[in-house]
Write an enzyme that holds these catalytic residues in place. Sequence first.
Site, mmCIF file in Angstrom:
data_model
loop_
_atom_site.group_PDB
_atom_site.id
_atom_site.type_symbol
_atom_site.label_atom_id
_atom_site.label_comp_id
_atom_site.label_asym_id
_atom_site.label_seq_id
_atom_site.Cartn_x
_atom_site.Cartn_y
_atom_site.Cartn_z
ATOM 1 N N SER A 30 0.792 -1.233 0.000
ATOM 2 C CA SER A 30 0.000 0.000 0.000
ATOM 3 C C SER A 30 0.823 1.282 0.000
ATOM 4 C CB SER A 30 -0.924 0.011 1.220
ATOM 5 O OG SER A 30 -0.162 -0.174 2.396
ATOM 6 N N ASP A 80 -3.213 8.198 7.543
ATOM 7 C CA ASP A 80 -4.095 7.319 8.317
ATOM 8 C C ASP A 80 -3.256 6.469 9.273
ATOM 9 O OD1 ASP A 80 -3.043 5.188 6.888
ATOM 10 O OD2 ASP A 80 -4.884 4.760 5.758
ATOM 11 N N HIS A 98 -0.252 4.856 7.028
ATOM 12 C CA HIS A 98 0.322 5.368 5.776
ATOM 13 C C HIS A 98 0.695 6.841 5.832
ATOM 14 C CE1 HIS A 98 -2.362 1.930 4.833
ATOM 15 N NE2 HIS A 98 -1.303 1.548 4.141
#
Length: 388
Positions: free
Chosen positions: A58, A351, A354
Amino acid sequence: MKMTKEYRIKLNLANSCIRLCLVVVLVVLASLTIPSDCFRHDDHYPKTIAALFVFGDSLIDPGNNNYINTSTRFQANFPPYGESFFKYPSGRFCDGRVITDFIAEYAKLPFIPPYLQIGYQYQLAYGANFASAGAGALVETYPGSVVDLKTQLWHFNEAEKLLRSNIDRRGAERIVSNSVYLFSIGANDYSSYSRNSNIFKSFTPEDYVAMVVGNITAALEVIYKKGGRKFGVVNMPPLGCVPASRAADLAAGGTGECNGQMTALAKLHNVLLSKKLEHLQKQLKGFRYSYFDFFAVFVDLLDNPSKYGFKEVKSACCGSGPFRGANSCGGRWGIKDYELCGNPQDYSFFDSGHPTQAANQQFAELIWAGPSNVTGPYNLKSLFQLSL
Ligand SMILES: *[C@@H]1O[C@H](CO)[C@@H](O)[C@H](O)[C@H]1NC(C)=O
Ligand SMILES: *[C@@H]1O[C@H](CO)[C@@H](O)[C@H](O)[C@H]1NC(C)=O
Ligand SMILES: *[C@@H]1O[C@H](CO)[C@@H](O)[C@H](O)[C@H]1NC(C)=O
Protein backbone atom coordinates in the site's frame (compact mmCIF):
# COMPACT_ATOMS: atom_id res chain seq x y z
CA MET A 1 -7.95 10.39 -76.82
CA LYS A 2 -10.32 7.54 -76.23
CA MET A 3 -9.07 5.11 -73.69
CA THR A 4 -9.41 1.45 -74.43
CA LYS A 5 -10.78 -0.80 -71.72
CA GLU A 6 -7.42 -2.57 -71.59
CA TYR A 7 -5.53 0.70 -71.15
CA ARG A 8 -7.89 1.81 -68.35
CA ILE A 9 -7.30 -1.42 -66.48
CA LYS A 10 -3.54 -0.99 -66.86
CA LEU A 11 -3.81 2.59 -65.62
CA ASN A 12 -5.84 1.46 -62.61
CA LEU A 13 -3.29 -1.20 -61.83
CA ALA A 14 -0.49 1.32 -62.13
CA ASN A 15 -2.42 3.70 -59.87
CA SER A 16 -2.95 1.12 -57.17
CA CYS A 17 0.68 0.15 -57.45
CA ILE A 18 1.74 3.76 -56.94
CA ARG A 19 -0.61 4.03 -53.97
CA LEU A 20 0.69 0.79 -52.53
CA CYS A 21 4.29 1.90 -53.05
CA LEU A 22 3.49 5.21 -51.40
CA VAL A 23 2.04 3.41 -48.41
CA VAL A 24 5.11 1.18 -48.21
CA VAL A 25 7.43 4.20 -48.44
CA LEU A 26 5.43 6.03 -45.74
CA VAL A 27 5.51 3.04 -43.45
CA VAL A 28 9.26 2.68 -43.93
CA LEU A 29 9.76 6.41 -43.34
CA ALA A 30 7.54 6.35 -40.26
CA SER A 31 9.47 3.45 -38.84
CA LEU A 32 12.67 5.43 -39.28
CA THR A 33 11.38 8.52 -37.44
CA ILE A 34 10.60 9.31 -33.83
CA PRO A 35 8.22 6.58 -32.55
CA SER A 36 10.36 3.57 -33.30
CA ASP A 37 13.58 5.41 -32.47
CA CYS A 38 12.42 5.33 -28.88
CA PHE A 39 12.43 1.57 -28.94
CA ARG A 40 15.36 0.71 -31.21
CA HIS A 41 18.50 -0.81 -29.89
CA ASP A 42 20.71 1.77 -31.61
CA ASP A 43 22.52 4.80 -30.21
CA HIS A 44 19.47 7.04 -30.66
CA TYR A 45 17.70 5.34 -27.77
CA PRO A 46 16.91 8.26 -25.44
CA LYS A 47 18.23 7.67 -21.96
CA THR A 48 15.16 9.32 -20.42
CA ILE A 49 13.09 6.35 -21.62
CA ALA A 50 14.47 4.18 -18.81
CA ALA A 51 11.17 2.81 -17.52
CA LEU A 52 10.00 2.17 -13.95
CA PHE A 53 8.48 -1.11 -12.80
CA VAL A 54 7.08 -1.16 -9.28
CA PHE A 55 6.42 -4.10 -6.93
CA GLY A 56 5.07 -3.73 -3.42
CA ASP A 57 2.27 -2.89 -1.03
CA SER A 58 0.00 0.00 0.00
CA LEU A 59 2.90 2.42 0.40
CA ILE A 60 3.13 2.57 -3.40
CA ASP A 61 -0.09 0.97 -4.71
CA PRO A 62 -1.70 3.50 -7.09
CA GLY A 63 -5.04 1.66 -6.96
CA ASN A 64 -4.52 -1.87 -8.27
CA ASN A 65 -6.86 -3.16 -5.57
CA ASN A 66 -9.72 -1.21 -7.19
CA TYR A 67 -9.63 -3.93 -9.84
CA ILE A 68 -9.64 -7.05 -7.65
CA ASN A 69 -12.39 -8.63 -5.59
CA THR A 70 -11.26 -7.83 -2.07
CA SER A 71 -12.40 -6.42 1.24
CA THR A 72 -12.78 -2.65 1.85
CA ARG A 73 -9.97 -3.08 4.32
CA PHE A 74 -7.52 -3.34 1.41
CA GLN A 75 -9.05 -0.54 -0.64
CA ALA A 76 -8.88 3.24 -0.35
CA ASN A 77 -11.40 4.17 -3.02
CA PHE A 78 -13.56 6.38 -0.79
CA PRO A 79 -13.17 9.86 0.72
CA PRO A 80 -11.18 11.43 2.29
CA TYR A 81 -8.43 9.49 0.46
CA GLY A 82 -7.10 11.57 -2.43
CA GLU A 83 -8.50 14.86 -1.07
CA SER A 84 -5.23 16.86 -1.25
CA PHE A 85 -4.34 16.19 -4.87
CA PHE A 86 -6.61 14.09 -7.05
CA LYS A 87 -9.84 15.48 -5.53
CA TYR A 88 -11.23 11.97 -5.84
CA PRO A 89 -10.33 8.69 -4.10
CA SER A 90 -7.96 7.06 -6.58
CA GLY A 91 -7.31 3.98 -4.48
CA ARG A 92 -4.05 5.29 -3.01
CA PHE A 93 -3.76 4.97 0.78
CA CYS A 94 -2.87 8.64 1.05
CA ASP A 95 -4.38 12.12 0.86
CA GLY A 96 -2.55 12.55 -2.46
CA ARG A 97 0.36 11.08 -4.34
CA VAL A 98 2.41 8.10 -3.28
CA ILE A 99 6.22 7.83 -3.46
CA THR A 100 6.30 6.27 -6.94
CA ASP A 101 4.14 9.08 -8.40
CA PHE A 102 6.91 11.52 -7.46
CA ILE A 103 9.67 9.19 -8.68
CA ALA A 104 7.99 8.87 -12.12
CA GLU A 105 7.86 12.66 -12.27
CA TYR A 106 11.55 13.06 -11.35
CA ALA A 107 12.45 10.43 -13.98
CA LYS A 108 10.45 12.46 -16.56
CA LEU A 109 8.13 9.54 -17.15
CA PRO A 110 4.39 9.92 -17.59
CA PHE A 111 2.16 9.24 -14.61
CA ILE A 112 2.15 5.45 -14.09
CA PRO A 113 -1.38 4.15 -13.43
CA PRO A 114 -2.24 0.77 -11.87
CA TYR A 115 -1.23 -2.15 -14.07
CA LEU A 116 -4.66 -3.73 -13.59
CA GLN A 117 -6.44 -0.68 -15.01
CA ILE A 118 -8.07 -1.79 -18.28
CA GLY A 119 -6.35 -0.49 -21.40
CA TYR A 120 -3.25 0.57 -19.57
CA GLN A 121 -1.18 -2.22 -21.11
CA TYR A 122 -0.30 -0.14 -24.18
CA GLN A 123 1.99 2.26 -22.34
CA LEU A 124 4.27 -0.43 -20.95
CA ALA A 125 7.34 1.14 -22.54
CA TYR A 126 7.29 3.63 -19.63
CA GLY A 127 6.91 0.92 -17.01
CA ALA A 128 4.09 -0.35 -14.83
CA ASN A 129 3.04 -0.46 -11.21
CA PHE A 130 2.05 -3.92 -9.92
CA ALA A 131 1.87 -3.03 -6.19
CA SER A 132 -1.14 -4.10 -4.16
CA ALA A 133 -2.25 -2.87 -0.73
CA GLY A 134 -1.98 -5.60 1.90
CA ALA A 135 0.45 -7.64 -0.20
CA GLY A 136 3.39 -9.39 1.36
CA ALA A 137 6.47 -11.15 0.09
CA LEU A 138 4.86 -14.40 1.27
CA VAL A 139 1.82 -15.81 -0.54
CA GLU A 140 0.42 -16.70 2.90
CA THR A 141 -0.06 -13.01 3.80
CA TYR A 142 -3.76 -12.14 3.29
CA PRO A 143 -4.18 -14.85 0.64
CA GLY A 144 -7.04 -14.26 -1.77
CA SER A 145 -7.44 -10.62 -0.75
CA VAL A 146 -4.33 -9.10 -2.32
CA VAL A 147 -2.01 -9.46 -5.31
CA ASP A 148 0.95 -11.16 -3.64
CA LEU A 149 4.53 -10.70 -4.82
CA LYS A 150 4.52 -13.94 -6.80
CA THR A 151 1.46 -12.79 -8.77
CA GLN A 152 3.00 -9.33 -9.24
CA LEU A 153 5.98 -11.06 -10.85
CA TRP A 154 3.64 -13.06 -13.03
CA HIS A 155 2.03 -9.77 -14.13
CA PHE A 156 5.48 -8.46 -15.02
CA ASN A 157 5.99 -11.58 -17.08
CA GLU A 158 2.76 -10.83 -18.98
CA ALA A 159 3.81 -7.22 -19.45
CA GLU A 160 7.17 -8.24 -20.84
CA LYS A 161 5.51 -10.59 -23.33
CA LEU A 162 3.25 -7.75 -24.48
CA LEU A 163 6.27 -5.48 -24.89
CA ARG A 164 7.92 -8.08 -27.09
CA SER A 165 4.84 -8.33 -29.30
CA ASN A 166 4.17 -4.56 -29.44
CA ILE A 167 7.77 -3.55 -30.10
CA ASP A 168 10.50 -5.72 -31.60
CA ARG A 169 12.39 -8.28 -29.56
CA ARG A 170 15.60 -6.25 -29.24
CA GLY A 171 13.69 -3.09 -28.38
CA ALA A 172 11.89 -4.96 -25.61
CA GLU A 173 15.19 -6.39 -24.33
CA ARG A 174 16.65 -2.90 -24.28
CA ILE A 175 13.73 -1.64 -22.20
CA VAL A 176 13.99 -4.57 -19.78
CA SER A 177 17.73 -4.05 -19.19
CA ASN A 178 17.55 -0.27 -18.98
CA SER A 179 14.55 -0.12 -16.62
CA VAL A 180 14.58 0.39 -12.89
CA TYR A 181 12.74 -2.20 -10.75
CA LEU A 182 11.59 -0.75 -7.46
CA PHE A 183 10.59 -2.99 -4.53
CA SER A 184 8.92 -2.00 -1.28
CA ILE A 185 7.34 -4.97 0.45
CA GLY A 186 7.39 -6.94 3.73
CA ALA A 187 5.50 -4.75 6.23
CA ASN A 188 2.30 -6.80 5.86
CA ASP A 189 4.19 -10.05 6.41
CA TYR A 190 5.44 -8.68 9.73
CA SER A 191 2.13 -7.20 10.87
CA SER A 192 0.31 -10.47 10.27
CA TYR A 193 3.12 -12.43 11.98
CA SER A 194 3.15 -10.26 15.09
CA ARG A 195 -0.64 -10.43 15.36
CA ASN A 196 -0.25 -14.23 15.36
CA SER A 197 -2.53 -14.39 12.36
CA ASN A 198 0.11 -16.00 10.20
CA ILE A 199 0.41 -19.73 9.55
CA PHE A 200 4.15 -19.37 10.28
CA LYS A 201 3.61 -18.07 13.83
CA SER A 202 5.60 -21.01 15.23
CA PHE A 203 8.70 -19.80 13.34
CA THR A 204 11.34 -17.87 15.25
CA PRO A 205 11.58 -14.20 14.24
CA GLU A 206 14.96 -14.93 12.60
CA ASP A 207 13.60 -17.79 10.49
CA TYR A 208 10.53 -15.81 9.53
CA VAL A 209 12.61 -12.79 8.47
CA ALA A 210 14.88 -15.10 6.43
CA MET A 211 11.83 -16.36 4.58
CA VAL A 212 10.50 -12.86 3.83
CA VAL A 213 13.89 -11.55 2.69
CA GLY A 214 14.50 -14.81 0.78
CA ASN A 215 11.34 -14.23 -1.24
CA ILE A 216 12.25 -10.61 -1.98
CA THR A 217 15.74 -11.48 -3.22
CA ALA A 218 14.31 -14.44 -5.18
CA ALA A 219 12.06 -11.92 -6.98
CA LEU A 220 15.10 -9.79 -7.86
CA GLU A 221 16.79 -12.87 -9.27
CA VAL A 222 13.76 -13.72 -11.41
CA ILE A 223 13.91 -10.26 -12.99
CA TYR A 224 17.69 -10.44 -13.34
CA LYS A 225 17.27 -13.69 -15.30
CA LYS A 226 14.85 -11.88 -17.62
CA GLY A 227 17.51 -9.24 -18.25
CA GLY A 228 16.75 -6.66 -15.54
CA ARG A 229 19.89 -5.01 -14.12
CA LYS A 230 18.89 -1.96 -12.06
CA PHE A 231 17.10 -2.52 -8.76
CA GLY A 232 15.76 -0.14 -6.15
CA VAL A 233 14.94 -1.63 -2.73
CA VAL A 234 13.29 0.21 0.14
CA ASN A 235 14.00 -1.25 3.57
CA MET A 236 11.57 -1.54 6.51
CA PRO A 237 10.79 1.62 8.46
CA PRO A 238 10.41 1.28 12.27
CA LEU A 239 7.07 -0.50 11.98
CA GLY A 240 6.26 0.00 15.66
CA CYS A 241 6.11 3.77 15.07
CA VAL A 242 3.04 3.86 12.85
CA PRO A 243 -0.05 5.14 14.71
CA ALA A 244 -1.74 1.71 14.54
CA SER A 245 1.23 0.06 16.29
CA ARG A 246 1.48 2.82 18.91
CA ALA A 247 -2.24 2.41 19.66
CA ALA A 248 -1.86 -1.37 19.88
CA ASP A 249 1.08 -0.95 22.28
CA LEU A 250 -1.01 1.36 24.44
CA ALA A 251 -3.93 -1.08 24.43
CA ALA A 252 -1.57 -3.85 25.54
CA GLY A 253 -0.49 -1.79 28.57
CA GLY A 254 2.58 -0.19 26.97
CA THR A 255 3.43 3.48 26.67
CA GLY A 256 2.79 3.93 22.94
CA GLU A 257 6.50 4.24 22.27
CA CYS A 258 7.69 2.52 19.17
CA ASN A 259 10.35 0.00 20.05
CA GLY A 260 8.19 -3.10 20.24
CA GLN A 261 8.31 -6.37 18.35
CA MET A 262 7.39 -4.78 15.03
CA THR A 263 10.42 -2.49 15.11
CA ALA A 264 12.64 -5.39 16.19
CA LEU A 265 11.46 -7.39 13.16
CA ALA A 266 12.14 -4.41 10.89
CA LYS A 267 15.71 -4.18 12.23
CA LEU A 268 16.35 -7.88 11.62
CA HIS A 269 14.88 -7.55 8.15
CA ASN A 270 17.13 -4.64 7.24
CA VAL A 271 20.35 -6.28 8.41
CA LEU A 272 19.62 -9.41 6.38
CA LEU A 273 18.32 -7.53 3.33
CA SER A 274 21.38 -5.32 2.99
CA LYS A 275 23.68 -8.34 3.38
CA LYS A 276 21.78 -10.26 0.70
CA LEU A 277 21.96 -7.32 -1.72
CA GLU A 278 25.73 -7.04 -1.30
CA HIS A 279 25.93 -10.75 -1.95
CA LEU A 280 23.78 -10.51 -5.11
CA GLN A 281 26.00 -7.75 -6.47
CA LYS A 282 29.06 -9.98 -6.07
CA GLN A 283 27.31 -13.01 -7.49
CA LEU A 284 25.40 -11.57 -10.48
CA LYS A 285 27.34 -9.86 -13.24
CA GLY A 286 26.01 -6.36 -14.00
CA PHE A 287 23.58 -6.33 -11.04
CA ARG A 288 23.25 -2.74 -9.77
CA TYR A 289 21.14 -1.57 -6.86
CA SER A 290 19.98 1.30 -4.78
CA TYR A 291 19.16 0.49 -1.16
CA PHE A 292 17.07 3.12 0.60
CA ASP A 293 17.43 3.27 4.38
CA PHE A 294 13.83 4.13 5.13
CA PHE A 295 14.45 3.15 8.76
CA ALA A 296 17.17 5.77 9.31
CA VAL A 297 15.16 8.46 7.53
CA PHE A 298 12.08 7.69 9.60
CA VAL A 299 13.98 7.80 12.87
CA ASP A 300 15.50 11.13 11.82
CA LEU A 301 12.02 12.43 10.97
CA LEU A 302 10.61 11.29 14.33
CA ASP A 303 13.50 12.94 16.18
CA ASN A 304 13.42 16.16 14.13
CA PRO A 305 9.88 16.79 12.87
CA SER A 306 10.46 20.45 12.05
CA LYS A 307 13.49 19.64 9.88
CA TYR A 308 11.06 17.82 7.60
CA GLY A 309 8.40 20.51 7.96
CA PHE A 310 6.03 18.53 10.20
CA LYS A 311 4.20 19.47 13.40
CA GLU A 312 2.78 16.03 14.17
CA VAL A 313 4.65 12.77 13.61
CA LYS A 314 2.99 10.40 16.10
CA SER A 315 -0.73 10.75 15.46
CA ALA A 316 -2.44 10.28 12.12
CA CYS A 317 -4.42 12.99 10.37
CA CYS A 318 -7.35 10.64 9.76
CA GLY A 319 -8.64 7.95 12.13
CA SER A 320 -9.93 7.51 15.65
CA GLY A 321 -8.83 6.61 19.16
CA PRO A 322 -5.35 7.13 20.65
CA PHE A 323 -2.89 8.42 17.99
CA ARG A 324 -5.89 8.16 15.61
CA GLY A 325 -4.44 4.71 15.33
CA ALA A 326 -7.70 2.84 14.68
CA ASN A 327 -8.01 1.89 11.03
CA SER A 328 -11.22 3.88 10.57
CA CYS A 329 -10.31 6.62 8.09
CA GLY A 330 -13.30 7.03 5.78
CA GLY A 331 -15.58 5.06 8.09
CA ARG A 332 -15.93 2.05 5.76
CA TRP A 333 -14.11 -0.55 7.77
CA GLY A 334 -15.78 -1.47 11.06
CA ILE A 335 -15.79 1.88 12.89
CA LYS A 336 -18.05 4.54 11.32
CA ASP A 337 -16.86 7.63 13.21
CA TYR A 338 -13.47 9.11 12.58
CA GLU A 339 -11.63 12.41 12.90
CA LEU A 340 -9.95 14.22 10.02
CA CYS A 341 -7.38 17.00 10.35
CA GLY A 342 -7.65 20.09 8.18
CA ASN A 343 -3.90 20.40 7.58
CA PRO A 344 -2.52 17.04 6.37
CA GLN A 345 0.68 18.78 5.21
CA ASP A 346 1.61 19.23 8.91
CA TYR A 347 1.34 15.48 9.56
CA SER A 348 3.70 12.69 8.58
CA PHE A 349 0.91 10.08 8.79
CA PHE A 350 -2.36 10.40 6.93
CA ASP A 351 -4.10 7.32 8.32
CA SER A 352 -3.20 4.69 10.93
CA GLY A 353 -0.55 3.10 8.72
CA HIS A 354 0.32 5.37 5.78
CA PRO A 355 2.27 8.58 5.18
CA THR A 356 0.75 11.81 3.93
CA GLN A 357 1.55 13.10 0.46
CA ALA A 358 3.85 15.66 2.12
CA ALA A 359 5.86 12.85 3.74
CA ASN A 360 5.82 10.75 0.56
CA GLN A 361 7.32 13.66 -1.36
CA GLN A 362 10.20 13.94 1.09
CA PHE A 363 10.83 10.19 1.00
CA ALA A 364 10.72 10.25 -2.81
CA GLU A 365 13.24 13.10 -2.95
CA LEU A 366 15.63 11.14 -0.73
CA ILE A 367 15.14 7.91 -2.68
CA TRP A 368 15.77 9.84 -5.89
CA ALA A 369 18.79 11.92 -5.01
CA GLY A 370 19.53 11.29 -1.34
CA PRO A 371 23.07 11.39 0.10
CA SER A 372 25.09 8.26 0.85
CA ASN A 373 23.98 8.10 4.50
CA VAL A 374 20.43 7.26 3.36
CA THR A 375 20.87 5.49 0.04
CA GLY A 376 23.56 3.50 -1.73
CA PRO A 377 25.61 2.26 -3.50
CA TYR A 378 23.53 4.20 -6.09
CA ASN A 379 20.64 6.57 -5.55
CA LEU A 380 17.71 6.05 -7.90
CA LYS A 381 18.62 9.02 -10.08
CA SER A 382 22.07 7.62 -10.81
CA LEU A 383 20.55 4.18 -11.48
CA PHE A 384 18.19 5.72 -14.03
CA GLN A 385 21.09 7.52 -15.71
CA LEU A 386 23.37 4.51 -15.76
CA SER A 387 23.92 3.14 -19.24
CA LEU A 388 24.93 -0.49 -19.25
C1 LIG B 1 -15.95 -11.76 -4.34
O1 LIG B 1 -15.53 -12.39 -3.15
C2 LIG B 1 -16.62 -12.78 -2.31
C3 LIG B 1 -16.04 -13.29 -1.00
O2 LIG B 1 -14.89 -14.06 -1.20
C4 LIG B 1 -17.46 -13.82 -3.05
O3 LIG B 1 -18.54 -14.21 -2.24
C5 LIG B 1 -17.97 -13.22 -4.36
O4 LIG B 1 -18.64 -14.20 -5.10
C6 LIG B 1 -16.80 -12.68 -5.18
N1 LIG B 1 -17.34 -11.95 -6.35
C7 LIG B 1 -16.89 -12.13 -7.57
C8 LIG B 1 -17.50 -11.27 -8.63
O5 LIG B 1 -16.01 -12.94 -7.84
C1 LIG C 1 9.39 -18.06 0.19
O1 LIG C 1 8.27 -18.22 0.99
C2 LIG C 1 7.78 -19.55 1.09
C3 LIG C 1 6.51 -19.46 1.88
O2 LIG C 1 5.59 -18.69 1.18
C4 LIG C 1 8.83 -20.42 1.70
O3 LIG C 1 8.39 -21.76 1.78
C5 LIG C 1 10.10 -20.33 0.87
O4 LIG C 1 11.14 -21.06 1.50
C6 LIG C 1 10.54 -18.90 0.70
N1 LIG C 1 11.64 -18.83 -0.24
C7 LIG C 1 12.87 -18.41 0.09
C8 LIG C 1 13.87 -18.40 -1.02
O5 LIG C 1 13.15 -18.05 1.21
C1 LIG D 1 22.34 12.38 6.37
O1 LIG D 1 23.25 13.42 6.35
C2 LIG D 1 22.68 14.72 6.34
C3 LIG D 1 23.82 15.71 6.22
O2 LIG D 1 24.51 15.45 5.03
C4 LIG D 1 21.89 14.94 7.61
O3 LIG D 1 21.27 16.20 7.59
C5 LIG D 1 20.83 13.89 7.72
O4 LIG D 1 20.18 13.98 8.96
C6 LIG D 1 21.44 12.48 7.59
N1 LIG D 1 20.33 11.55 7.49
C7 LIG D 1 20.17 10.54 8.34
C8 LIG D 1 18.98 9.71 8.14
O5 LIG D 1 20.95 10.30 9.25
